[in-house]
Design a protein around this motif. Structure first.
Motif, short mmCIF file in Angstrom:
data_model
loop_
_atom_site.label_atom_id
_atom_site.label_comp_id
_atom_site.label_asym_id
_atom_site.label_seq_id
_atom_site.Cartn_x
_atom_site.Cartn_y
_atom_site.Cartn_z
N SER A 40 116.18 -18.20 107.26
CA SER A 40 115.87 -19.21 106.25
C SER A 40 115.79 -20.60 106.91
O SER A 40 114.86 -21.38 106.65
CB SER A 40 116.95 -19.17 105.17
N ASN A 41 116.73 -20.89 107.79
CA ASN A 41 116.70 -22.19 108.49
C ASN A 41 115.49 -22.30 109.39
O ASN A 41 114.85 -23.36 109.47
CB ASN A 41 117.97 -22.36 109.34
N ALA A 42 115.14 -21.23 110.07
CA ALA A 42 113.98 -21.24 110.97
C ALA A 42 112.71 -21.51 110.16
O ALA A 42 111.83 -22.26 110.57
CB ALA A 42 113.88 -19.91 111.71
N GLY A 129 124.86 -22.22 105.26
CA GLY A 129 124.12 -21.13 105.88
C GLY A 129 124.39 -20.93 107.35
O GLY A 129 124.72 -19.82 107.78
N PHE A 130 124.26 -21.97 108.14
CA PHE A 130 124.35 -21.80 109.59
C PHE A 130 125.70 -21.21 110.00
O PHE A 130 125.78 -20.36 110.88
CB PHE A 130 124.11 -23.14 110.30
N TYR A 131 126.75 -21.66 109.35
CA TYR A 131 128.09 -21.19 109.74
C TYR A 131 128.31 -19.71 109.48
O TYR A 131 129.25 -19.13 109.99
CB TYR A 131 129.17 -22.01 109.02
N ALA A 251 116.79 -22.16 97.19
CA ALA A 251 117.89 -22.90 96.56
C ALA A 251 119.09 -23.03 97.49
O ALA A 251 120.05 -23.70 97.17
CB ALA A 251 118.32 -22.20 95.28
N HIS A 252 119.05 -22.39 98.65
CA HIS A 252 120.19 -22.37 99.56
C HIS A 252 121.42 -21.86 98.83
O HIS A 252 122.52 -22.38 98.98
CB HIS A 252 120.46 -23.75 100.15
N ASP A 253 121.22 -20.87 98.01
CA ASP A 253 122.31 -20.31 97.21
C ASP A 253 122.57 -18.88 97.68
O ASP A 253 121.66 -18.25 98.23
CB ASP A 253 121.88 -20.30 95.73
P1 ADP Z 1 121.07 -25.80 104.73
O1 ADP Z 1 120.01 -24.88 105.27
O2 ADP Z 1 121.48 -25.44 103.34
O3 ADP Z 1 120.74 -27.25 104.89
P2 ADP Z 1 122.54 -24.78 106.95
O4 ADP Z 1 123.98 -24.73 107.28
O5 ADP Z 1 121.83 -23.48 106.89
O6 ADP Z 1 122.40 -25.56 105.59
O7 ADP Z 1 121.81 -25.69 108.01
C1 ADP Z 1 122.28 -27.00 108.25
C2 ADP Z 1 121.20 -27.89 108.82
O8 ADP Z 1 121.00 -27.63 110.21
C3 ADP Z 1 119.83 -27.71 108.21
O9 ADP Z 1 119.69 -28.45 107.01
C4 ADP Z 1 118.92 -28.23 109.33
O10 ADP Z 1 118.84 -29.64 109.26
C5 ADP Z 1 119.66 -27.85 110.58
N1 ADP Z 1 119.14 -26.59 111.14
C6 ADP Z 1 119.70 -25.38 111.07
N2 ADP Z 1 118.95 -24.45 111.69
C7 ADP Z 1 117.86 -25.09 112.15
C8 ADP Z 1 116.68 -24.69 112.89
N3 ADP Z 1 116.46 -23.43 113.24
N4 ADP Z 1 115.78 -25.66 113.22
C9 ADP Z 1 115.98 -26.95 112.86
N5 ADP Z 1 117.05 -27.39 112.17
C10 ADP Z 1 117.99 -26.47 111.81
#
Ligand code: ADP
Ligand code: MG
Length: 625
Positions: A40-42, A129-131, A251-253
């Motif tokens: 989703s982040n990608a 998400g990332f965590y 929605a990042h949900d």
């Molecule tokens: P969210 O996606 O809800 O903002 P995340 O924890 O998933 O929260 O990601 C945090 C932030 O880190 C993202 O909003 C984005 O700014 C950055 N990020 C994460 N993964 C990537 C990626 N693959 N490329 C660029 N930015 C990223």
């Protein structure tokens, strides 16, 4: 000298540490979602690059085929997710990955219950998400380079999720981000091509970019997902689960939505909208500045997040996408504000959401009740904010009522009207700052006695609702604490006669109380609202009303204090006894106490509580003699 080249170790914000811990524990039962979150982040990163490249083609660096790659290495026990999206600069890495820059984080964490199943849902809507990588990995290494910066501006972020991370400047020839997960002991199930493909299809099929993996048998890339915009597909080909997974991405949900509306509009303006109502209110819903949820696309190209022009503030909880066929690709927020097309899309989207809510309210009472308890207070703002749809919003509103005496708001104006008594021409309500205060308001006594329903309004916003909504389907709304109570045909001739007689009988007493209280009251009169209480306060019809006055004062606003009208109950023994009180000083004590207790019983505060207590004590001592 490049001052940033050194490797530095930084500490996570305290909140991040807490969240990481919670996350790992509460989401463990659904750990495969880490992949969904990283993909989703990608995908977001690719959207952002495409948008920035609209005005600066060089950002593509000759590679405009955006994609996401998933790979695994059995020997090294790693999974790698990489993209050629926008990437991050060093500062962006620190801001986005090391901190949670959302206001209210601390309160949010404090509100968690410790119940894992419940907290998992709450954490999801917080967007961490990332965590989620740390659910399966004990070391995560993210290497990224912002599009447009040279290869020497690569940044590597590494952490074991224990409270610290390192940051280092590295060479990165290609732009974009690569995340390497070093799996925890026991997570080897993910080192399997079939399993990973299955997870990608299950959660990320709707991602519009190709998600590629190496084929298992030959050295060739293959696309794993469908890679087409979900919203552009025909409705009848989309499964409920696909709608749900797409929602979680936009929605990042982490939780499925409550309902959605998917529409393709043709004609003067052509666009597609896919709008969702979440199941749960985000913790910052009450912040009207908080994120709006609509993403704007133009012909499949992402233009912007939080397009607040597409939804009014009272519907800020709606999530989804609008994809226009007609807008120019280089549209800016400034242009959006003045675009007729956007106004038309917005008006139609509001209508879709109100239709969707009407439908829920009619066909799925349980879901509607859930919606109302999460978002009702936001929706009520619509009565104030959205003149054009005031009636529709009013019909969707639910209140507590003396019909059920239930704190849960489940009575609509239509329900109320259908139960109105013969001869009743008004919708009666009381406002108070808590359910208990509303329910126990002395002003309700006569209504309860006569079996006339009163709406119990106990949300702060209700005061504003009733200043903007003065009637419903031709029936005026009437506060039971304001003006002279006119029960109209609800009162029969006999009662009216009796009341006039009593009023005459008590005229002398009323005048005396009025003289005694002097400047403290606007008027004193005989009540016919009360059956059990000795006295109550009412506001003049044009005055603000005591509850609203208290609310505004609490909000720090200067408001003129309107003097109340004291109404006394001739049937009450205290009032009857007062008629025979000859001692002026004692009479003054009684009169003051009547006034003060009337104020207390409606949830007000006394200017001089000590004075009240001392008068009360005097009277008690008298009684004890
Ligand atoms: P969210 O996606 O809800 O903002 P995340 O924890 O998933 O929260 O990601 C945090 C932030 O880190 C993202 O909003 C984005 O700014 C950055 N990020 C994460 N993964 C990537 C990626 N693959 N490329 C660029 N930015 C990223
Ligand atoms: Mg994310």
């Amino acid at each position: 000298m490049n001052v940033e080249a050194h490797k530095e170790t930084l500490g996570f914000q305290t909140e991040v540490k807490q969240l990481l811990n919670l996350m790992i524990h509460s989401l463990y039962s659904n750990k495969e979602i880490f992949l969904r979150e990283l993909i989703s982040n990608a995908s977001d990163a690719a959207d952002r690059l495409r948008f920035e490249a609209l005005t600066d083609d060089s950002l593509y660096e000759g590679d405009s085929e955006l994609k996401i790659r998933v790979a695994y290495d059995k020997k090294a026990r790693t999974i790698t997710i990489s993209d050629n999206g926008i990437g991050m600069s060093r500062t962006e890495v620190v801001d986005n990955i090391g901190t949670i820059a959302k206001s209210g984080t601390t309160q949010f964490l404090a509100s968690l219950t410790g119940d894992q199943a419940k907290d998992a849902k709450l954490i999801g809507q917080f967007g961490v998400g990332f965590y989620s990588s740390f659910i399966v990995a004990d070391k995560v290494s993210l290497t990224t380079r912002r599009a447009g910066l040279g290869p020497e501006h690569g940044v590597r972020w590494e952490s074991d999720g224990q409270g610290e991370y390192t940051l280092e400047t590295v060479e990165k020839p290609t732009r974009g981000t690569e995340v390497v997960l070093h799996l925890r002991e026991g997570e080897d199930e993910f080192l399997d091509g079939h399993r990973l493909r299955h997870i990608v299809r299950k959660y990320s099929d709707h991602i519009t970019l190709p998600i590629v993996m190496k084929a298992e048998d030959k050295d060739e890339d293959e696309t794993v997902n469908r890679a087409s915009a979900l919203w552009a597909r025909p409705k009848n080909e989309i499964k409920q689960e696909e709608y749900d997974e797409f929602y979680k991405h936009v929605a990042h949900d982490f939780e499925a939505p409550l309902a959605h509306a998917h529409n393709r509009v043709e004609g003067k303006h052509e666009y597609i909208s896919l709008l969702y109502i979440p199941s749960r209110a985000p913790f910052d819903l009450w912040d009207r500045q908080s994120r709006h949820g609509i993403k704007l696309y133009v012909r499949r190209v992402f233009i912007m997040d939080d397009a607040e022009q597409l939804m009014p503030a009272y519907l800020r909880f709606v999530r989804g996408v609008v994809d226009s066929n007609d807008l120019p690709l280089n549209i800016s927020r400034e242009i959006l504000q003045r675009s007729r097309e956007i106004d038309a899309i917005r008006a139609a989207s509001v209508k879709r959401i109100l239709d969707l809510l009407d439908d829920l309210a009619e066909k799925d009472k349980e879901k509607y009740a859930k919606f109302w308890s999460e978002f009702g207070r936001a929706l009520k703002e619509g009565v104030v904010e959205d003149h054009a749809n005031r009636e529709r919003v009013a019909r969707l509103m639910r209140f507590s009522s003396t019909y059920t005496d239930n704190e849960t708001q489940d009575v609509s104006f239509a329900d109320y009207v259908s139960r109105m008594k013969q001869g009743q021409d008004k919708i009666y309500y009381v406002t108070a700052d808590s359910f208990a205060a509303a329910k126990n308001s002395p002003h309700l006594e006569i209504f309860r006695k006569k079996g006339v329903e009163v709406l119990l309004m106990h949300d702060h916003i209700d005061e504003w609702v009733v200043t903007h909504l003065t009637e419903f389907e031709g029936k005026p709304l009437q506060s039971v604490t304001k003006g002279a109570l006119d029960l109209g045909k609800l009162e029969d001739k006999e009662e009216k006669k009796r009341r006039e007689k009593v009023t005459a009988e008590f005229k002398e007493l009323v005048d005396k109380i009025k003289k005694t209280l002097g400047e403290q009251v606007k008027d004193v009169r005989i009540t016919h609202r009360l059956t059990g209480s000795p006295a109550c306060l009412v506001a003049d019809e044009q005055d603000m009303g005591a509850n609203l006055e208290r609310l505004l004062k609490a909000a720090g606003q200067k408001v003129p204090t309107a003097k109340p009208i004291l109404e006394v109950n001739p049937q009450h023994p205290i009032v009857a006894r007062l008629k025979d009180e000859a001692d002026d000083e004692r009479f003054a004590d009684w009169a003051r106490i009547l006034l003060d207790q009337a104020l207390l019983s409606e949830g007000g505060e006394l200017d001089d509580p000590a004075d009240f207590v001392s008068r009360l004590n005097n009277l008690m001592l008298e009684l004890m003699k």
